[in-house]
Design an enzyme around this catalytic site. Structure first.
Site, PDB file in Angstrom:
ATOM      1  N   HIS A  26       0.774  -1.334   0.147  1.00 17.33           N
ATOM      2  CA  HIS A  26       0.093   0.272  -0.050  1.00 17.33           C
ATOM      3  C   HIS A  26       0.862   1.260  -0.144  1.00 17.33           C
ATOM      4  O   HIS A  26       0.633   2.128  -0.700  1.00 17.33           O
ATOM      5  CB  HIS A  26      -1.101  -0.067   1.209  1.00 17.33           C
ATOM      6  CG  HIS A  26      -1.719   1.217   1.333  1.00 17.33           C
ATOM      7  ND1 HIS A  26      -3.017   1.190   1.373  1.00 17.33           N
ATOM      8  CD2 HIS A  26      -1.536   2.618   1.748  1.00 17.33           C
ATOM      9  CE1 HIS A  26      -3.718   2.444   1.632  1.00 17.33           C
ATOM     10  NE2 HIS A  26      -2.684   3.225   1.715  1.00 17.33           N
ATOM     11  N   GLU A  27       1.985   1.160   0.758  1.00 16.73           N
ATOM     12  CA  GLU A  27       2.585   2.215   1.213  1.00 16.73           C
ATOM     13  C   GLU A  27       3.589   2.455  -0.107  1.00 16.73           C
ATOM     14  O   GLU A  27       3.829   3.765  -0.639  1.00 16.73           O
ATOM     15  CB  GLU A  27       3.457   2.438   2.350  1.00 16.73           C
ATOM     16  CG  GLU A  27       2.624   2.469   3.682  1.00 16.73           C
ATOM     17  CD  GLU A  27       1.737   3.827   3.586  1.00 16.73           C
ATOM     18  OE1 GLU A  27       2.019   4.965   3.110  1.00 16.73           O
ATOM     19  OE2 GLU A  27       0.787   3.667   4.294  1.00 16.73           O
ATOM     20  N   HIS A  70       2.116   4.452  -2.970  1.00 19.50           N
ATOM     21  CA  HIS A  70       2.035   5.868  -2.857  1.00 19.50           C
ATOM     22  C   HIS A  70       3.340   6.272  -3.307  1.00 19.50           C
ATOM     23  O   HIS A  70       3.458   7.303  -3.768  1.00 19.50           O
ATOM     24  CB  HIS A  70       1.877   6.188  -1.379  1.00 19.50           C
ATOM     25  CG  HIS A  70       0.460   6.177  -0.716  1.00 19.50           C
ATOM     26  ND1 HIS A  70      -0.717   6.784  -1.502  1.00 19.50           N
ATOM     27  CD2 HIS A  70       0.038   5.485   0.151  1.00 19.50           C
ATOM     28  CE1 HIS A  70      -1.747   6.393  -0.728  1.00 19.50           C
ATOM     29  NE2 HIS A  70      -1.382   5.776   0.145  1.00 19.50           N
TER      30      HIS A  70
END
Length: 376
Positions: A67-68, A71
């Site tokens: 998820h990170e 980003h």
């Protein structure tokens, strides 16, 4: 959030763990090994439950990292530098150097996180169905299904329109696009974040007090984090608004006192605190005048007393590669998050290779007290 253990680089992004990430591992492992797994599939040995629960917890951390990383990768592709990623108790945080330049960039960076969680959740759901069709042990299917469900929940929760969640970033991008004012957009997203946080705190404690449900404490903890983070984000936006357009040269201390690298620690201490060394951090220079690093009183105090007469400042200094450096014309707003992440909260100001100043968080704080801040 500072990392405790570095995991190296993934896709060119520095990744680390904060010690509090153990809380996630422990809670997930306990919940699965003592609850969900034996309740759904009884008859296995405790060793199997605990081993699979631990493996599932680690896989969950991997999904948070994915998820990170999403980003971070999208941020870099849109021209926003990434300091690194740290996984901690309440998830993960991708540290970006500077703000998204446009609402569209903000939208792309924020939106890809929940999208990645949905993709991971979908893949895990497909894998669970496939394993079930192959008549693999139901316990393994349960673990994969749990990973699918938790990633979908993570995506939905992060998509809520409240800062500092990804949905809050999406809300800020929308408000920014509508109003053209980044500060007002941030304040709006932060207000939504605080409202959600208080709702979670009240309902969490209500569940504990009136229903005896201790899981409400977890909801209250997350809500309290949202309140604190949203408040800090609003404050940071105000600071950035004040410092917008101000170069580092306006707030730095020019021509700082330097320490020759060949000076012994004893000689250095003998010159203070009433000699030239009246501060708590000093640039260290080589014989040719080139800057080599930074020495702080914290480093000096950790140097054993019996060896200070033989140990030079150059032996114990923090090398230049480990010090935040900045150019005099760089914006203060881009430097501020880097200083906050730094252990020494100072940066050396270099004009090419020439030392021209030093800047600390205290310098920026003083700048915030000016009646008017202007880059002119």
């Amino acid at each position: 959030m500072k990392e405790t253990l570095s995991l190296g680089r993934i896709a060119g992004v520095r990744v680390g763990l904060h010690w509090s990430v153990l809380v996630i591992v422990v809670l997930v492992t306990l919940a699965l090994a003592r609850g969900r797994f034996p309740e759904a599939h009884p008859g296995h040995s405790p060793t199997v439950y605990w081993a699979l629960a631990l493996l599932t917890a680690v896989a969950f951390l991997a999904s948070l990292l994915a998820h990170e990383l999403a980003h971070a990768v999208v941020a870099r592709r849109n021209g926003v530098e990434v300091e690194g990623i740290t996984l901690w108790m309440l998830g993960g945080a991708a540290r970006l150097r500077g703000e998204a330049p446009t609402p569209g960039t903000e939208l792309r960076i924020a939106g890809v996180g929940p999208l990645m969680s949905v993709v991971v959740g979908g893949l895990m759901a497909g894998l669970a169905v496939w394993l079930d069709a192959l008549h693999v042990s139901g316990l393994w299917v349960e673990a994969v299904a749990w990973l699918a469900a938790i990633n979908i929940v993570l995506a939905v929760f992060n998509a809520l329109p409240a800062a500092p969640l990804d949905g809050g970033r999406l809300l800020r991008a929308f408000l920014w696009h509508r109003s053209g004012d980044r500060l007002r957009a941030t304040q709006g997203a932060s207000a939504a974040g605080k409202a959600l946080g208080w709702f979670m705190v009240v309902t969490g404690f209500g569940a504990v007090l009136f229903a005896g449900n201790l899981s409400g404490l977890w909801s209250a903890l997350i809500g309290w984090f949202l309140i604190a983070a949203a408040t800090a984000e609003a404050r940071q936006a105000e600071v950035q608004g004040v410092l917008k357009g101000v170069p580092v040269s306006r707030v730095m201390t020019p021509a700082p006192v330097t320490v020759p690298s060949w000076t012994t620690v004893s000689e250095f201490l003998g010159e203070g605190p009433f000699g030239p060394y009246r501060h708590s951090a000093f640039p260290v220079v080589l014989p040719d005048g080139a800057v080599a690093g930074l020495i702080t009183m914290g480093i000096v105090n950790r140097t054993p007393q019996q060896g200070r007469s033989r140990t030079t400042v150059g032996d114990v200094m923090r090398p230049l590669t480990d010090v935040v450096t900045v150019a005099p014309g760089d914006p203060v707003v881009d430097l501020l998050p880097r200083l906050q992440e730094s252990d020494v909260h100072r940066a050396l100001v270099l004009d090419e290779d020439r030392l021209v100043g030093i800047v600390s968080l205290a310098d920026i704080t003083r700048a915030l007290s000016w009646p008017t801040v202007s880059s002119r």
